[in-house]
Write a protein that holds these residues in place. Structure first.
Motif, PDB file in Angstrom:
ATOM      1  N   ALA A 101      27.578  52.549  44.216  1.00  0.00           N
ATOM      2  CA  ALA A 101      26.802  51.300  44.254  1.00  0.00           C
ATOM      3  C   ALA A 101      25.787  51.316  45.391  1.00  0.00           C
ATOM      4  O   ALA A 101      25.961  52.023  46.390  1.00  0.00           O
ATOM      5  CB  ALA A 101      27.738  50.103  44.409  1.00  0.00           C
ATOM      6  N   VAL A 102      24.756  50.491  45.229  1.00  0.00           N
ATOM      7  CA  VAL A 102      23.750  50.353  46.274  1.00  0.00           C
ATOM      8  C   VAL A 102      23.440  48.880  46.502  1.00  0.00           C
ATOM      9  O   VAL A 102      23.301  48.098  45.555  1.00  0.00           O
ATOM     10  CB  VAL A 102      22.450  51.128  45.921  1.00  0.00           C
ATOM     11  N   ASP A 103      23.398  48.500  47.760  1.00  0.00           N
ATOM     12  CA  ASP A 103      22.968  47.173  48.195  1.00  0.00           C
ATOM     13  C   ASP A 103      21.499  47.294  48.573  1.00  0.00           C
ATOM     14  O   ASP A 103      21.150  47.978  49.540  1.00  0.00           O
ATOM     15  CB  ASP A 103      23.809  46.728  49.394  1.00  0.00           C
ATOM     16  N   LEU A 104      20.608  46.644  47.811  1.00  0.00           N
ATOM     17  CA  LEU A 104      19.166  46.727  48.062  1.00  0.00           C
ATOM     18  C   LEU A 104      18.729  45.901  49.273  1.00  0.00           C
ATOM     19  O   LEU A 104      17.569  45.968  49.670  1.00  0.00           O
ATOM     20  CB  LEU A 104      18.390  46.283  46.821  1.00  0.00           C
ATOM     21  N   SER A 140      24.989  42.863  39.835  1.00  0.00           N
ATOM     22  CA  SER A 140      25.868  41.760  40.199  1.00  0.00           C
ATOM     23  C   SER A 140      25.041  40.534  40.576  1.00  0.00           C
ATOM     24  O   SER A 140      23.909  40.657  41.058  1.00  0.00           O
ATOM     25  CB  SER A 140      26.754  42.159  41.386  1.00  0.00           C
ATOM     26  N   LYS A 141      25.614  39.374  40.352  1.00  0.00           N
ATOM     27  CA  LYS A 141      24.957  38.133  40.765  1.00  0.00           C
ATOM     28  C   LYS A 141      25.171  37.848  42.253  1.00  0.00           C
ATOM     29  O   LYS A 141      24.596  36.892  42.798  1.00  0.00           O
ATOM     30  CB  LYS A 141      25.487  36.965  39.925  1.00  0.00           C
ATOM     31  N   THR A 142      25.991  38.650  42.885  1.00  0.00           N
ATOM     32  CA  THR A 142      26.243  38.481  44.317  1.00  0.00           C
ATOM     33  C   THR A 142      24.951  38.666  45.103  1.00  0.00           C
ATOM     34  O   THR A 142      24.235  39.653  44.917  1.00  0.00           O
ATOM     35  CB  THR A 142      27.286  39.500  44.807  1.00  0.00           C
ATOM     36  N   THR A 143      24.630  37.731  45.976  1.00  0.00           N
ATOM     37  CA  THR A 143      23.384  37.791  46.750  1.00  0.00           C
ATOM     38  C   THR A 143      23.630  38.060  48.233  1.00  0.00           C
ATOM     39  O   THR A 143      22.684  38.094  49.019  1.00  0.00           O
ATOM     40  CB  THR A 143      22.595  36.474  46.604  1.00  0.00           C
ATOM     41  N   SER A 144      24.874  38.271  48.600  1.00  0.00           N
ATOM     42  CA  SER A 144      25.196  38.502  50.004  1.00  0.00           C
ATOM     43  C   SER A 144      25.608  39.952  50.221  1.00  0.00           C
ATOM     44  O   SER A 144      25.892  40.690  49.283  1.00  0.00           O
ATOM     45  CB  SER A 144      26.332  37.575  50.449  1.00  0.00           C
ATOM     46  N   ALA A 145      25.658  40.347  51.483  1.00  0.00           N
ATOM     47  CA  ALA A 145      26.114  41.690  51.827  1.00  0.00           C
ATOM     48  C   ALA A 145      27.629  41.767  51.687  1.00  0.00           C
ATOM     49  O   ALA A 145      28.319  40.749  51.607  1.00  0.00           O
ATOM     50  CB  ALA A 145      25.693  42.031  53.252  1.00  0.00           C
ATOM     51  N   ALA A 146      28.138  42.985  51.648  1.00  0.00           N
ATOM     52  CA  ALA A 146      29.586  43.176  51.594  1.00  0.00           C
ATOM     53  C   ALA A 146      30.138  43.199  53.017  1.00  0.00           C
ATOM     54  O   ALA A 146      29.649  43.948  53.865  1.00  0.00           O
ATOM     55  CB  ALA A 146      29.916  44.481  50.881  1.00  0.00           C
ATOM     56  N   PHE A 155      33.215  42.315  43.120  1.00  0.00           N
ATOM     57  CA  PHE A 155      32.052  41.564  42.640  1.00  0.00           C
ATOM     58  C   PHE A 155      32.108  41.397  41.121  1.00  0.00           C
ATOM     59  O   PHE A 155      32.746  42.182  40.411  1.00  0.00           O
ATOM     60  CB  PHE A 155      30.746  42.269  43.009  1.00  0.00           C
ATOM     61  N   ASP A 156      31.416  40.398  40.635  1.00  0.00           N
ATOM     62  CA  ASP A 156      31.287  40.159  39.194  1.00  0.00           C
ATOM     63  C   ASP A 156      30.168  41.052  38.661  1.00  0.00           C
ATOM     64  O   ASP A 156      28.986  40.734  38.803  1.00  0.00           O
ATOM     65  CB  ASP A 156      30.969  38.679  38.944  1.00  0.00           C
ATOM     66  N   TRP A 157      30.530  42.172  38.053  1.00  0.00           N
ATOM     67  CA  TRP A 157      29.546  43.152  37.604  1.00  0.00           C
ATOM     68  C   TRP A 157      29.168  42.933  36.140  1.00  0.00           C
ATOM     69  O   TRP A 157      30.037  42.710  35.296  1.00  0.00           O
ATOM     70  CB  TRP A 157      30.081  44.568  37.789  1.00  0.00           C
ATOM     71  N   ILE A 158      27.879  43.010  35.857  1.00  0.00           N
ATOM     72  CA  ILE A 158      27.353  42.800  34.508  1.00  0.00           C
ATOM     73  C   ILE A 158      26.705  44.091  34.030  1.00  0.00           C
ATOM     74  O   ILE A 158      25.811  44.627  34.692  1.00  0.00           O
ATOM     75  CB  ILE A 158      26.304  41.659  34.496  1.00  0.00           C
ATOM     76  N   THR A 159      27.130  44.604  32.903  1.00  0.00           N
ATOM     77  CA  THR A 159      26.571  45.835  32.354  1.00  0.00           C
ATOM     78  C   THR A 159      25.205  45.565  31.729  1.00  0.00           C
ATOM     79  O   THR A 159      25.059  44.680  30.889  1.00  0.00           O
ATOM     80  CB  THR A 159      27.507  46.439  31.299  1.00  0.00           C
ATOM     81  N   ILE A 160      24.199  46.341  32.148  1.00  0.00           N
ATOM     82  CA  ILE A 160      22.848  46.175  31.606  1.00  0.00           C
ATOM     83  C   ILE A 160      22.404  47.380  30.788  1.00  0.00           C
ATOM     84  O   ILE A 160      21.412  47.304  30.055  1.00  0.00           O
ATOM     85  CB  ILE A 160      21.829  45.902  32.730  1.00  0.00           C
ATOM     86  N   ALA A 161      23.119  48.489  30.895  1.00  0.00           N
ATOM     87  CA  ALA A 161      22.786  49.683  30.108  1.00  0.00           C
ATOM     88  C   ALA A 161      23.972  50.633  30.148  1.00  0.00           C
ATOM     89  O   ALA A 161      24.852  50.511  31.000  1.00  0.00           O
ATOM     90  CB  ALA A 161      21.547  50.378  30.659  1.00  0.00           C
ATOM     91  N   ARG A 177      12.993  44.313  32.792  1.00  0.00           N
ATOM     92  CA  ARG A 177      13.247  44.100  34.218  1.00  0.00           C
ATOM     93  C   ARG A 177      14.415  43.145  34.468  1.00  0.00           C
ATOM     94  O   ARG A 177      14.637  42.188  33.744  1.00  0.00           O
ATOM     95  CB  ARG A 177      11.989  43.617  34.917  1.00  0.00           C
ATOM     96  N   LYS A 178      15.142  43.457  35.518  1.00  0.00           N
ATOM     97  CA  LYS A 178      16.270  42.658  35.972  1.00  0.00           C
ATOM     98  C   LYS A 178      16.024  42.275  37.424  1.00  0.00           C
ATOM     99  O   LYS A 178      15.116  42.798  38.078  1.00  0.00           O
ATOM    100  CB  LYS A 178      17.577  43.444  35.860  1.00  0.00           C
ATOM    101  N   ALA A 179      16.844  41.395  37.938  1.00  0.00           N
ATOM    102  CA  ALA A 179      16.746  41.005  39.341  1.00  0.00           C
ATOM    103  C   ALA A 179      18.153  40.918  39.918  1.00  0.00           C
ATOM    104  O   ALA A 179      19.012  40.207  39.392  1.00  0.00           O
ATOM    105  CB  ALA A 179      16.023  39.672  39.490  1.00  0.00           C
TER     106      ALA A 179
END
Length: 474
Positions: A101-104, A140-146, A155-161, A177-179
């Motif tokens: 995983a990567v935290d942007l 993930s919809k999570t907007t904070s750091a771990a 985290f609540d992970w959503i599959t996009i591909a 595009r996703k965000a």
């Protein structure tokens, strides 16, 4: 093949992707303009974005069986020693569901994820072909750091591909595009006993181009050593090609200091080549101990493997430069030896060494990073030479001020290994000079390469060289 039982965590149904750039529907997307081409900046590269952080569910190289921070997942380094490998075989706590995983650092828009596997090319080849075969790309919809690495798994992970045909080579997957602040891949199946990754890259959209405007998918495999992976030259080539509207997907199998002869017996290279479906296969031999006999032996050994798996692929020789300390005496030798092999094996030749020599002599400046490897602009020069070699019908590129911003982002996204680091913006005159020289030498040498009789001569920019035929047995 290691099959992993997996319970679907994503909301909604998964979307299946094959290799390369693929569009898909997205009921949750607010975009009405379809799928745009990805931009030239890797949002997950910590060298460009200091807030970026990488995580993995485990890492055998750190003797960790639980989630851990992994800086080398996002450092842009695709040399073979920079991998993370899931601790899948631990007797007491095996990682049966590896993820990376990567935290942007903040919520960002993206529309392409590139997975670059890598392991098994250590001196002892401890982990052969350790790559993910089937995996889900998630956000993930999570907007904070771990607060700690263990949190990432909750985290609540959503599959996009979803990818079902991963190989040792890198694979790009594009979508509307996703965000999200967080992106990860969750591996359902991996090859053999281990699963490893070099880089997880995430790309921002380029709103100026649509995937619909691109033509046929063109797949390119690079087989070489550090002169290929230094500053991710093969990724720079892909970026330039996409910039010019070519639907190119570049992958690479590399190992520092190794020759084509080595790759001809390397299980990793064979696996990548036999994945097939390549339109071009680029071959690059060793630099420091370069000899025509070695180049001949390596070519004779690896080309039949390439042709058997990819009968319609066009071969391309990456004609590099010699060491800085001998560039005056050996540049012509390198070029002419590669030219001879291009004639013999009906291959194209990308004369990067010629353009590199001319650039240095004209500007009175060295573009070497050390005695062998190039500065970032040198890798860009090789990528440009590749582009003009594979697409000779394309006009010479003249970069505008706006283009320079894009090319600077492209180069900076893939700077690695080089001690010179990145620049905020690369000089427009220099980038256009590189484009001009790359175009010039790619077109100048092409007629000689196409003439199997050898009657069409080419004289190196560094002077004459008297070629001596060799059987490769020397």
């Amino acid at each position: 093949m290691k099959k992993i039982p997996f319970a679907l965590l994503a909301l909604g149904s998964a979307i299946i992707f094959s290799a390369g750039l693929t569009s898909c529907g997205d009921a949750s997307s607010s975009q009405a303009d379809g799928v745009t081409l990805s931009g030239f900046s890797d949002l997950a590269n910590s060298k460009n974005y200091s807030a970026v952080k990488g995580y993995a569910s485990s890492n055998l190289r750190q003797s960790k069986t639980s989630p851990v921070s992994v800086g080398n997942l996002t450092d842009g380094d695709t040399s073979v020693q920079s991998y993370i490998i899931a601790n899948t075989t631990d007797a007491s706590n095996p990682d049966t569901h590896p993820w990376f995983a990567v935290d942007l650092g903040e919520v960002k828009s993206f529309n392409k994820v590139k997975v670059t596997p890598g392991a098994g090319q250590d001196a002892d080849v401890s982990y052969p072909d350790a790559y993910p075969v089937k995996y889900k790309i998630q956000m993930s919809k999570t907007t904070s750091a771990a607060a700690k690495p263990d949190d990432v798994a909750t985290f609540d992970w959503i599959t996009i591909a979803e990818v079902k045909d991963g190989t040792l080579s890198s694979k790009s997957t594009s979508f509307e595009r996703k965000a999200s602040r967080w992106v990860r891949i969750l591996v359902d199946e991996y090859n053999g006993d281990y699963c490893a990754l070099l880089e997880l890259s995430v790309f921002a959209p380029d709103a100026t181009k649509s995937l619909d405007s691109l033509g046929k998918e063109i797949n390119v495999l690079f087989v070489g050593n550090s002169l290929t992976y230094y500053n991710n030259m093969w990724n720079l080539f892909e970026g330039i090609s996409l910039f010019k509207g070519k639907n190119v997907h570049a992958t690479a199998v590399t190992y520092g200091g190794k020759s084509l002869e080595y790759h001809s017996t390397s299980h990793n290279a064979e696996t990548a080549i036999k994945a097939g479906n390549f339109d071009f296969v680029v071959l690059q031999d060793i630099c420091g101990s370069f000899e025509n006999a070695k180049l001949e032996r390596g070519s004779a050994a690896i080309i039949p493997i390439v042709k058997e798996a990819n009968p319609d692929a066009k071969l391309v020789y990456y004609a590099t430069w010699p060491k800085n300390s001998v560039k005056e005496t050996r540049t012509a030798e390198f070029t002419i030896c590669y030219l001879n092999k291009a004639q013999k094996y009906e291959a194209l030749i990308a004369p990067a060494g010629e353009a590199f020599y001319d650039l240095s002599k004209t500007n009175g400046k060295s573009y070497y990073d050390d005695d062998t490897h190039p500065q970032p602009v040198g890798s860009f020069l090789s990528a440009c030479t590749m582009f003009y070699t594979m697409f000779p019908q394309e006009a010479q590129i003249t970069f505008s001020d706006k283009d320079v911003i894009k090319m600077s982002a492209l180069i900076n996204s893939f700077v690695s290994n080089s001690s010179k680091g990145k620049s905020e913006s690369y000089d427009k005159a220099l980038l256009n000079q590189i484009s001009e020289l790359s175009y010039k030498y790619a077109h100048a040498i092409a007629p000689a390469a196409a003439d199997k009789t050898g009657a069409t001569k080419y004289t190196s920019v560094a002077g004459e060289y008297e070629y001596v035929e060799t059987s490769g047995d020397e």
